[in-house]
Write a protein that holds these residues in place. Structure first.
Motif, PDB file in Angstrom:
ATOM      1  N   ALA A 111       0.823  -1.200   0.009  1.00 42.14           N
ATOM      2  CA  ALA A 111      -0.055  -0.078  -0.160  1.00 42.14           C
ATOM      3  C   ALA A 111       0.966   1.138   0.005  1.00 42.14           C
ATOM      4  O   ALA A 111       1.986   1.234   0.616  1.00 42.14           O
ATOM      5  N   ALA A 112       0.402   2.383  -0.573  1.00 41.89           N
ATOM      6  CA  ALA A 112       1.114   3.573  -0.835  1.00 41.89           C
ATOM      7  C   ALA A 112       1.182   4.216   0.519  1.00 41.89           C
ATOM      8  O   ALA A 112       2.046   4.875   0.870  1.00 41.89           O
ATOM      9  N   VAL A 146       3.228   5.967  -4.861  1.00 43.82           N
ATOM     10  CA  VAL A 146       2.460   5.234  -5.697  1.00 43.82           C
ATOM     11  C   VAL A 146       3.054   4.199  -6.531  1.00 43.82           C
ATOM     12  O   VAL A 146       2.346   3.079  -6.846  1.00 43.82           O
ATOM     13  N   ILE A 147       4.294   4.041  -6.334  1.00 40.17           N
ATOM     14  CA  ILE A 147       4.991   2.650  -6.963  1.00 40.17           C
ATOM     15  C   ILE A 147       4.793   1.470  -5.901  1.00 40.17           C
ATOM     16  O   ILE A 147       4.801   0.444  -6.483  1.00 40.17           O
ATOM     17  N   GLY A 148       4.693   1.880  -4.674  1.00 39.20           N
ATOM     18  CA  GLY A 148       4.433   0.859  -3.724  1.00 39.20           C
ATOM     19  C   GLY A 148       3.095  -0.129  -4.144  1.00 39.20           C
ATOM     20  O   GLY A 148       3.491  -1.435  -4.248  1.00 39.20           O
ATOM     21  N   PRO A 149       1.964   0.081  -4.596  1.00 34.98           N
ATOM     22  CA  PRO A 149       0.848  -0.728  -4.776  1.00 34.98           C
ATOM     23  C   PRO A 149       1.173  -1.131  -6.395  1.00 34.98           C
ATOM     24  O   PRO A 149       0.140  -1.973  -6.871  1.00 34.98           O
ATOM     25  N   THR A 150       2.151  -0.514  -7.216  1.00 30.08           N
ATOM     26  CA  THR A 150       2.200  -1.081  -8.319  1.00 30.08           C
ATOM     27  C   THR A 150       3.465  -2.321  -8.329  1.00 30.08           C
ATOM     28  O   THR A 150       2.917  -3.489  -9.060  1.00 30.08           O
ATOM     29  N   LEU A 366      -6.106   3.942 -11.718  1.00 30.33           N
ATOM     30  CA  LEU A 366      -6.462   4.088 -10.302  1.00 30.33           C
ATOM     31  C   LEU A 366      -5.661   4.787  -9.161  1.00 30.33           C
ATOM     32  O   LEU A 366      -5.869   5.641  -8.308  1.00 30.33           O
ATOM     33  N   ASN A 367      -4.423   4.137  -9.302  1.00 35.03           N
ATOM     34  CA  ASN A 367      -3.138   4.489  -8.521  1.00 35.03           C
ATOM     35  C   ASN A 367      -2.779   5.871  -8.661  1.00 35.03           C
ATOM     36  O   ASN A 367      -2.580   6.395  -7.557  1.00 35.03           O
ATOM     37  N   ILE A 368      -2.942   6.334  -9.857  1.00 31.91           N
ATOM     38  CA  ILE A 368      -2.500   7.896  -9.999  1.00 31.91           C
ATOM     39  C   ILE A 368      -3.618   8.720  -9.205  1.00 31.91           C
ATOM     40  O   ILE A 368      -3.089   9.803  -8.903  1.00 31.91           O
ATOM     41  N   GLY A 369      -4.761   8.115  -9.058  1.00 33.08           N
ATOM     42  CA  GLY A 369      -5.740   8.865  -8.352  1.00 33.08           C
ATOM     43  C   GLY A 369      -5.220   9.154  -6.936  1.00 33.08           C
ATOM     44  O   GLY A 369      -5.938  10.070  -6.105  1.00 33.08           O
ATOM     45  N   LEU A 370      -4.258   8.412  -6.244  1.00 37.52           N
ATOM     46  CA  LEU A 370      -3.872   8.545  -4.679  1.00 37.52           C
ATOM     47  C   LEU A 370      -3.140   9.819  -4.938  1.00 37.52           C
ATOM     48  O   LEU A 370      -3.092  10.357  -3.717  1.00 37.52           O
TER      49      LEU A 370
END
Lengths: 428, 159
Positions: A111-112, A146-150, A366-370
């Motif tokens: 998780a980010a 955001v790399i975290g959840p990728t 959707l991660n970008i939305g973080l």
């Protein structure tokens, strides 16, 4: 008629600030009552139960625990030191350290938010001391997290894979390339900005001997080695690997780094309780709504509409990205995945898009939305961690957002590249 | 009177958090034992997966109640935050009330559902109504939490 009431009720509750999980559940309840009265309401408790009754989902609490344990055990600090030894000497050194540390952290946490809380508290103050603007340090930390959840393991990928019924291992393998691409693009952006603004032009020094830093780093890296090799090699399921990661963090925290005692450990388990509740509730509530939608054949009807206007793969992918980016700006990541996966993934599959490829696009988009205003979860956490104003961070976040959109475009339109790793591992 | 009520909530929260934390630790431990049996002893255990799943449902449901008490469930509050205090309070009351309706369905239809399931669990030697009744029970706790929240909003203190 029912559909109109459901949509209106959904919008009203959302605007009133009702937690999204309950909005999803109540929308499902209204749809159920609309289609068959109160006789089928027993489906609600049943769906809540079966929505949570999944061994795959158990990876979520375990990865939450592993992330928190890494912070509590000081493993995060070792990662920062190691990254410093690797890239700290480049121009804009600490910015690069931040990104590399996030890549390493990403291989252990799903998780980010855990990355921001752990790495942000260490790196934002030290970047500030070395002459970076605080708002820039915050924006970089938020974006890099955001790399975290990728990169695997990834909580959103577990959610998406379990909703879509595709292989978690294949998605994890597919996340490696997008994660490294994000890291590389952001390092380029950081390098350019640092040179232009004259951030940290002198060589960075670090405390402690180089061999100690590398030795501790290697011990810390044992955890991702277990997780990633274990899952991708088919030794354990994602859930088992997550449990092993918890044990690894406890053991090295207690016996090697001697940073964890029983009291701290219990505190970590306690703090994971409500986080687990929040994530699992979203998943099971989404289950109610998607059950109702499936029984009304909403995905099939929408697919019919899109196919009848002659939707091509490219047009559909472009439309998806746009939709996902806009929704990501306003909605919670897990909630969006839960709602959109059962609708969009079947359409993509009908158009001949590989489901793992499409699922990866959904997670990355959707991660970008973080980190997008107005409702970027990671931006809020960064504000809290660094005591910096939201607007100031947003002002600095644009170049990194651009990097992420470029990465998203590459991932979307070059499926051969994106799927190369899962293909090579025989997971597709 | 008020402090008694507040402490009753605190006691429930504390008990639930500790119980759930124990379940989380047990889940991890049992999963590791299962891996150990499969690889080291070459003898896979059959009951571990189901048991840990039920533990997770426990943590998921009662962790939800804890998060509700702490207002940790994510919502979209951008618009509500712009309202004057009275408007914010009305929005919160309406929103807690709708959560309450949902919890009532969990309790009422949940008990009906749990008592209606006649089967036994997959492998564990227990009847299915035992794990199933976690849904209505947690619903009851959440209903209690939500009523407390509405009561506080109406009285005007935010504690």
């Amino acid at each position: 008629m029912t559909a109109v009431i459901v949509v209106v009720a959904f919008a009203v509750m959302l605007i009133l600030g009702t937690p999204i999980a309950f909005v999803l559940g109540l929308a499902g309840v209204i749809a159920l009552i609309g289609s068959s009265g109160t006789s089928l309401l027993m489906l609600v408790p049943q769906q809540i139960f079966s929505g949570m009754n999944s061994f795959v989902l158990m990876a979520i609490p375990f990865f939450i625990l592993a992330g928190e344990l890494m912070n509590a055990a000081g493993i995060t600090k070792k990662i920062v030191n190691l990254s410093n030894a690797l890239v700290g000497r480049m121009k804009g050194g600490l910015g690069h350290v931040n990104i590399v540390a996030n890549v390493i952290f990403a291989t252990m946490s799903g998780a980010a938010v855990a990355a921001v809380a752990g790495l942000g508290t260490i790196l934002i103050p030290s970047m500030e001391q070395s002459g970076y603007d605080k708002s820039y340090a915050c924006a970089l930390t938020a974006s890099a997290s955001v790399i975290g959840p990728t990169i695997p393991p990834s909580i959103p990928m577990v959610v998406c894979a379990s909703t879509a019924g595709i292989s978690v291992a294949a998605m994890f393998a597919g996340g490696i390339f997008p994660g490294l691409l994000l890291g590389a693009l952001m390092m380029i952006a950081n390098g350019v900005i640092s040179v232009r603004r004259g951030y940290q032009m002198e060589r960075q020094t670090y405390t402690g001997s180089r061999s100690d830093v590398i030795k501790d780093g290697i011990i810390a890296l044992g955890m991702p080695a277990i997780i990633i090799l274990g899952i991708l090699g088919g030794v354990f399921t994602a859930t088992e690997a997550a449990a092993v990661a918890v044990a690894y963090a406890v053991i090295i925290g207690k016996f090697v780094f001697k940073t964890l005692d029983a009291k701290v450990l219990w505190q970590v388990f306690k703090s994971a309780v409500s986080k687990t509740g929040v994530s699992l509730l979203l998943v099971s509530m989404g289950g109610i709504l998607s059950w109702v939608m499936a029984s009304e054949q909403v995905p099939a009807k929408m697919a019919g509409v899109i196919l009848s206007v002659g939707g091509s793969q490219v047009a559909f992918l472009l439309l998806s990205i746009l939709l996902l980016l806009v929704i990501g700006c306003f909605m919670d990541l897990t909630a969006s995945l839960i709602m959109l996966t059962p609708i969009m993934l079947p359409i993509a599959t009908q158009l001949g898009i590989n489901p793992v490829h499409y699922a990866l696009i959904m997670v990355v988009a959707l991660n970008i939305g973080l980190i997008t205003p107005p409702v970027g979860a990671v931006l809020f956490v960064t504000c809290a961690v660094a005591r910096e104003k939201f607007e100031n961070i947003v002002r600095e976040v644009w170049p990194f957002l651009a990097c992420q959109v470029v990465a998203l475009a590459i991932i979307t339109f070059l499926p051969k590249l994106t799927l190369a790793i899962p293909r090579a591992l025989g997971l597709l | 009177m008020n402090s008694n009520k507040a402490s009753a909530f605190m006691v429930i929260e504390n008990v639930l958090v500790n119980l759930c934390a124990f379940m989380l630790a047990a889940m991890a431990a049992i999963t590791l034992v299962a891996v150990f049996y499969r690889y080291v002893l070459g003898n896979a255990l059959s009951w571990t997966e189901e048991l840990t799943r039920y533990f997770m449902i426990f943590v998921g449901l009662f962790g939800t109640a804890v998060a509700l008490r702490r207002d940790e469930h994510v919502g979209f509050t951008m618009i509500v935050d712009k309202l004057p205090p009275l408007g914010q309070r009305i929005a919160r009351v309406v929103s807690y009330a709708s959560i309450g309706v949902f919890c009532w369905i969990m309790v009422y239809d949940g008990f009906k559902w749990a008592s209606w399931t006649g089967t036994t669990a997959e492998i564990l030697p227990i009847p299915m109504w035992i794990p199933c009744s976690m849904v209505p029970t947690s619903g009851l706790v959440m209903l209690f939490v939500v009523i407390g929240k509405i009561w506080n909003e109406l009285r005007g203190d935010n504690k």
